[in-house]
Write a protein that holds these residues in place. Sequence first.
Motif, PDB file in Angstrom:
ATOM      1  N   VAL A  84      47.232   9.798  53.983  1.00 25.15           N
ATOM      2  CA  VAL A  84      48.336   9.082  54.632  1.00 25.15           C
ATOM      3  C   VAL A  84      48.770   7.993  53.667  1.00 25.15           C
ATOM      4  O   VAL A  84      48.147   6.923  53.593  1.00 25.15           O
ATOM      5  CB  VAL A  84      47.907   8.481  55.986  1.00 25.15           C
ATOM      6  CG1 VAL A  84      49.089   7.751  56.630  1.00 25.15           C
ATOM      7  CG2 VAL A  84      47.384   9.561  56.919  1.00 25.15           C
ATOM      8  N   GLY A  85      49.808   8.271  52.894  1.00 26.48           N
ATOM      9  CA  GLY A  85      50.210   7.326  51.867  1.00 26.48           C
ATOM     10  C   GLY A  85      49.251   7.380  50.691  1.00 26.48           C
ATOM     11  O   GLY A  85      48.597   8.405  50.430  1.00 26.48           O
ATOM     12  N   SER A  86      49.158   6.271  49.982  1.00 23.17           N
ATOM     13  CA  SER A  86      48.314   6.229  48.780  1.00 23.17           C
ATOM     14  C   SER A  86      46.965   5.552  49.002  1.00 23.17           C
ATOM     15  O   SER A  86      46.056   5.716  48.180  1.00 23.17           O
ATOM     16  CB  SER A  86      49.063   5.501  47.656  1.00 23.17           C
ATOM     17  OG  SER A  86      49.381   4.166  48.066  1.00 23.17           O
ATOM     18  N   TRP A  91      41.558  11.091  59.735  1.00 21.71           N
ATOM     19  CA  TRP A  91      40.560  12.050  60.236  1.00 21.71           C
ATOM     20  C   TRP A  91      41.239  12.830  61.349  1.00 21.71           C
ATOM     21  O   TRP A  91      41.368  12.369  62.474  1.00 21.71           O
ATOM     22  CB  TRP A  91      39.350  11.285  60.733  1.00 21.71           C
ATOM     23  CG  TRP A  91      38.191  12.129  61.140  1.00 21.71           C
ATOM     24  CD1 TRP A  91      38.177  13.466  61.361  1.00 21.71           C
ATOM     25  CD2 TRP A  91      36.854  11.678  61.383  1.00 21.71           C
ATOM     26  NE1 TRP A  91      36.938  13.899  61.720  1.00 21.71           N
ATOM     27  CE2 TRP A  91      36.102  12.808  61.749  1.00 21.71           C
ATOM     28  CE3 TRP A  91      36.244  10.430  61.332  1.00 21.71           C
ATOM     29  CZ2 TRP A  91      34.755  12.722  62.066  1.00 21.71           C
ATOM     30  CZ3 TRP A  91      34.896  10.337  61.651  1.00 21.71           C
ATOM     31  CH2 TRP A  91      34.158  11.475  62.014  1.00 21.71           C
ATOM     32  N   VAL A  92      41.680  14.043  61.035  1.00 24.41           N
ATOM     33  CA  VAL A  92      42.588  14.787  61.908  1.00 24.41           C
ATOM     34  C   VAL A  92      41.918  15.182  63.223  1.00 24.41           C
ATOM     35  O   VAL A  92      42.476  14.983  64.305  1.00 24.41           O
ATOM     36  CB  VAL A  92      43.125  16.037  61.180  1.00 24.41           C
ATOM     37  CG1 VAL A  92      44.036  16.852  62.101  1.00 24.41           C
ATOM     38  CG2 VAL A  92      43.878  15.625  59.919  1.00 24.41           C
ATOM     39  N   GLY A 132      52.455   4.615  60.084  1.00 28.95           N
ATOM     40  CA  GLY A 132      52.935   5.964  59.814  1.00 28.95           C
ATOM     41  C   GLY A 132      51.881   7.029  59.997  1.00 28.95           C
ATOM     42  O   GLY A 132      51.847   8.014  59.248  1.00 28.95           O
ATOM     43  N   ALA A 133      50.976   6.865  60.959  1.00 27.50           N
ATOM     44  CA  ALA A 133      49.920   7.841  61.188  1.00 27.50           C
ATOM     45  C   ALA A 133      50.491   9.093  61.824  1.00 27.50           C
ATOM     46  O   ALA A 133      51.618   9.125  62.300  1.00 27.50           O
ATOM     47  CB  ALA A 133      48.845   7.235  62.090  1.00 27.50           C
ATOM     48  N   GLY A 134      49.671  10.124  61.844  1.00 30.68           N
ATOM     49  CA  GLY A 134      50.107  11.406  62.370  1.00 30.68           C
ATOM     50  C   GLY A 134      49.985  11.493  63.878  1.00 30.68           C
ATOM     51  O   GLY A 134      50.258  10.538  64.601  1.00 30.68           O
ATOM     52  N   ALA A 135      49.505  12.655  64.351  1.00 29.71           N
ATOM     53  CA  ALA A 135      49.436  12.924  65.784  1.00 29.71           C
ATOM     54  C   ALA A 135      48.389  12.039  66.443  1.00 29.71           C
ATOM     55  O   ALA A 135      47.505  11.486  65.793  1.00 29.71           O
ATOM     56  CB  ALA A 135      49.115  14.391  66.019  1.00 29.71           C
ATOM     57  N   LEU A 139      41.977   9.458  63.486  1.00 26.60           N
ATOM     58  CA  LEU A 139      41.445   8.169  63.063  1.00 26.60           C
ATOM     59  C   LEU A 139      41.960   7.870  61.656  1.00 26.60           C
ATOM     60  O   LEU A 139      41.645   8.591  60.699  1.00 26.60           O
ATOM     61  CB  LEU A 139      39.922   8.179  63.070  1.00 26.60           C
ATOM     62  CG  LEU A 139      39.229   6.916  62.553  1.00 26.60           C
ATOM     63  CD1 LEU A 139      39.642   5.692  63.353  1.00 26.60           C
ATOM     64  CD2 LEU A 139      37.716   7.080  62.570  1.00 26.60           C
ATOM     65  N   VAL A 140      42.762   6.829  61.544  1.00 25.25           N
ATOM     66  CA  VAL A 140      43.341   6.449  60.261  1.00 25.25           C
ATOM     67  C   VAL A 140      42.448   5.373  59.636  1.00 25.25           C
ATOM     68  O   VAL A 140      42.223   4.322  60.233  1.00 25.25           O
ATOM     69  CB  VAL A 140      44.777   5.921  60.431  1.00 25.25           C
ATOM     70  CG1 VAL A 140      45.367   5.554  59.071  1.00 25.25           C
ATOM     71  CG2 VAL A 140      45.646   6.959  61.126  1.00 25.25           C
ATOM     72  N   LEU A 141      41.954   5.651  58.422  1.00 25.26           N
ATOM     73  CA  LEU A 141      41.037   4.745  57.728  1.00 25.26           C
ATOM     74  C   LEU A 141      41.681   4.215  56.460  1.00 25.26           C
ATOM     75  O   LEU A 141      42.403   4.945  55.766  1.00 25.26           O
ATOM     76  CB  LEU A 141      39.740   5.473  57.371  1.00 25.26           C
ATOM     77  CG  LEU A 141      38.903   6.004  58.529  1.00 25.26           C
ATOM     78  CD1 LEU A 141      37.796   6.892  57.998  1.00 25.26           C
ATOM     79  CD2 LEU A 141      38.340   4.863  59.350  1.00 25.26           C
ATOM     80  N   LYS A 142      41.399   2.962  56.172  1.00 25.26           N
ATOM     81  CA  LYS A 142      41.874   2.350  54.938  1.00 25.26           C
ATOM     82  C   LYS A 142      40.886   2.673  53.833  1.00 25.26           C
ATOM     83  O   LYS A 142      39.739   2.234  53.851  1.00 25.26           O
ATOM     84  CB  LYS A 142      42.007   0.835  55.123  1.00 25.26           C
ATOM     85  CG  LYS A 142      42.613   0.123  53.930  1.00 25.26           C
ATOM     86  CD  LYS A 142      42.763  -1.360  54.208  1.00 25.26           C
ATOM     87  CE  LYS A 142      43.369  -2.101  53.022  1.00 25.26           C
ATOM     88  NZ  LYS A 142      43.499  -3.562  53.298  1.00 25.26           N
ATOM     89  N   GLY A 143      41.328   3.455  52.853  1.00 26.68           N
ATOM     90  CA  GLY A 143      40.454   3.880  51.771  1.00 26.68           C
ATOM     91  C   GLY A 143      40.657   5.346  51.468  1.00 26.68           C
ATOM     92  O   GLY A 143      41.353   6.068  52.195  1.00 26.68           O
TER      93      GLY A 143
END
Length: 219
Positions: A84-86, A91-92, A132-135, A139-143
Amino acid sequence: MGDEGEPEFDFGKKKKPKKEKKEKRDKADEDEKEVQLTSVDWSKGPEYTYQEMLARMYEIVENKCPTLGVAKKHVLKPPQVVRVGSKRVAWVNFAEICQMIKRPSDHVVSFVLAEFGTEGSVAGSATARAEGAGADGQLVLKGRYLPKHLESVLRKYIKDYVTCHMCKGADTELVKDSSTRLWAVKCNVCGADRTTTSIKSGYHSVTKADRRAAKQAKG
């Protein structure tokens, strides 16, 4: 005048001392005990060897709880990760895995963030949508984490908060004690329960943004 005018008094019969009644009662109790002792069967019961007693114990356990001691393999889907980005990953199938292990997603999130020492949020929240996360449920993690990193953390979580330490089964529940505010794992198979360790924050790297925010707070 003589004794003719003296009144007569009837004091009734003399009472027997209570000591005699107590002695009779004690003697009756002793006689009753002797009768009871003579009616007990003091004959020796059957003798069992160690192997026979062990076999009987296994038979009782098998009849009462057939699943106890039986190794059951639980298969989980491996974590699926997308970029998700750079600087972030998602975690889908995070929500799906939480349902499979029957654990609340917020508890799993706290553990994952503490182990990685990073920041993150579940997709569907305002923070995740802004990033800008997905569905929903991801779980969106920084790293920049790989599936093997998430799998390692998931194994550790299952060992500490899912698996029963007595029968090694996974049919357990995570219950929070209202008085101690601690989480406990209760097994539905063998009935064992144990208090889990508290989730402690892990290492968190200090970024330029964190240092800038700290300077602004001091100034």
